[in-house]
Design an enzyme around this catalytic site. Structure first.
Site, PDB file in Angstrom:
ATOM      1  N   CYS A   1      -0.625   2.087  -4.216  1.00  0.00           N
ATOM      2  CA  CYS A   1      -1.313   3.246  -4.457  1.00  0.00           C
ATOM      3  C   CYS A   1       0.082   4.840  -4.546  1.00  0.00           C
ATOM      4  O   CYS A   1       0.607   4.873  -3.734  1.00  0.00           O
ATOM      5  CB  CYS A   1      -1.946   3.796  -3.989  1.00  0.00           C
ATOM      6  SG  CYS A   1      -3.646   2.622  -3.561  1.00  0.00           S
TER       7      CYS A   1
ATOM      8  N   HIS B   1       1.032  -0.824  -0.472  1.00  0.00           N
ATOM      9  CA  HIS B   1       0.393   0.142  -0.150  1.00  0.00           C
ATOM     10  C   HIS B   1       0.729   1.155   0.358  1.00  0.00           C
ATOM     11  O   HIS B   1       2.098   1.581   0.999  1.00  0.00           O
ATOM     12  CB  HIS B   1      -0.507  -0.106   1.161  1.00  0.00           C
ATOM     13  CG  HIS B   1      -1.902  -1.490   0.892  1.00  0.00           C
ATOM     14  ND1 HIS B   1      -2.745  -1.147   0.518  1.00  0.00           N
ATOM     15  CD2 HIS B   1      -1.530  -2.542   2.285  1.00  0.00           C
ATOM     16  CE1 HIS B   1      -3.793  -2.141   0.234  1.00  0.00           C
ATOM     17  NE2 HIS B   1      -2.818  -2.850   1.712  1.00  0.00           N
TER      18      HIS B   1
END
Length: 429
Positions: free
Chosen positions: A181, A139
């Protein structure tokens, strides 16, 4: 005389080997827990590729929490797959640094070849003629990628380490592939173009990356869109003729819901073959783990929505009322933590608007480019320490508000004071 000649020959042979250099590989999965299955699956698959192409284990380092293969939720006990019906990519994988050893600090030490007293103690012991390949899957958010303990690796720290390695002549060429991300923010306006480092990322500095390959039997996503695109390409193509640029162009085309990006010395991509970083020299093209490219389908989902999407899919397939009730409770808990993260971070902005003479609408609905790392880094670290673990994906998705505050001239000490007021104790998932 003969002894002198033999000694000279051995010395010359050694110098030729050193001049040619060798390849080093660092593979990092920055998450844990079963719903994040895909990140460790990506890393295990990458290991199988570089191992297959002959890079010896002493020059491959794997950092992953290692809680997936034997997880109670894994119906394929002891195995991990990275595509539907695909081969086991867990078998034989190195476990150099696992569990609580997978941290930003340990990652930076390993990358820079600093002495380690834990895990396998292996580090990148590269020299001025060696190539390094680093692949990270996890992430991310503006200027950070997350680690299993909920902490952050900051873009400023990563690029500082890269510059130090360049100054110390610790590599000849280095390549980064980053799956996360907003992963473009790890290099945008930070990575120089003249230090022989080339990086590609799953997304630009403002958007999500995407999970793919939902498996109804394993009840999780098996891979990430950008990652499976390059991994399956390295499986299928002759990487001894394919350039980095050719691989990137293919990955960019197939990664159709986010913008795969490239940074640093872009000229490297057309000069070097994929094998210059993912294979041992002297190897030849060999059959792949999977010769069939399985195109990611319509089951793509933003990374921050993966946990809820899995729970909703499980709920739709479940008939047992007790299990359904448990799933409904978990959905409510995740939604509560999502709302809490949004409310707290937006609350920080609301609390500062009047005293700092700021426009709330601009803070909440626009995205400024991160340049003030001196403000942003301590603010993010303080938020992690006082309020949330970065395991809450929706904390990550709203950190742009902290970027906006720093870029609007608000001092880190003022933001941290507000955080203290809004988080009298740390919130847990």
């Amino acid at each position: 005389m003969l002894a002198i000649f033999v000694g000279l020959a051995l010395c010359l042979a050694g110098s030729v080997y050193t001049e040619e250099g060798v390849n080093w590989v660092l593979l990092v999965a920055g998450s844990n827990e079963y719903y994040n299955y895909r990140h460790q699956a990506d890393i295990c698959h990458a290991y199988q590729i570089v191992h297959k192409y002959g890079i010896p284990d002493e020059r491959i380092i794997v950092m992953m929490y290692d809680d997936i293969a034997n997880n109670s939720q894994n119906t394929m006990k002891g195995k991990i797959i990275n595509q539907p019906g695909g081969p086991d990519v867990y078998e034989g994988v190195l476990k150099d640094y696992t569990k609580k050893l997978v941290t930003p600090d340990n990652f930076l030490k390993v990358l820079q070849g600093k002495e380690m007293a834990v895990g396998s103690k292996k580090t990148i012991q590269s020299g001025p003629n060696d190539n390094i390949f680093v692949y990270f899957s996890d992430h991310g958010a503006p200027g950070i990628v997350a680690f299993p303990d909920g902490s952050a690796l900051h873009a400023s720290d990563l690029n500082k380490a890269i510059l130090s390695m360049h100054a110390n002549k610790q590599y000849k060429n280095m390549v980064f592939y980053i799956e996360a991300c907003e992963s473009g923010s790890m290099f945008e306006d930070l990575l120089p173009v003249n230090i022989n480092v080339y990086a590609t990322t799953a997304a630009n500095s403002e958007e999500s990356s995407y999970a793919c390959y939902y498996d109804s039997k394993l009840k999780t996503y098996l891979g990430d869109l950008y990652s499976v695109n390059w991994l399956e390409d390295s499986d299928k193509e002759d990487i001894y003729t394919e350039t980095l640029d050719e691989q990137f162009r293919l990955v960019k085309k197939l990664t159709n819901l986010s913008h795969a990006m490239e940074y640093g010395d872009l000229s490297m991509s057309s000069v070097f073959k994929v094998s210059d970083f993912q294979a041992e020299r002297g190897q030849v093209y060999t059959p792949s783990l999977s010769m069939t490219r399985l195109q990611p389908r319509s089951d793509l989902v933003k990374s921050e929505d993966v946990r809820l999407e899995i729970l909703h899919r499980r709920l739709a397939e479940e008939n047992d009322q007790i299990v359904r009730q448990s799933l409904l409770q978990e959905i409510q808990d995740v939604q509560r933590m999502k709302n809490l993260a949004i409310n707290v971070i937006k609350g920080i902005a609301r609390s500062l608007v009047k005293s700092q003479n700021l426009d709330l609408n601009s803070l909440l609905n626009t995205r400024k480019k991160l340049t003030n790392h001196e403000c942003y880094k301590p603010v993010v670290d303080h938020l992690i320490n006082k309020c949330f673990s970065l395991k809450n994906d929706h904390v990550l998705r709203n950190l742009y508000i902290l970027v906006n505050l720093c870029e609007s001239g608000v001092l880190a000490e003022n933001i941290n004071y507000t955080i203290d007021k809004l988080c009298p104790s740390k919130f847990f998932e």
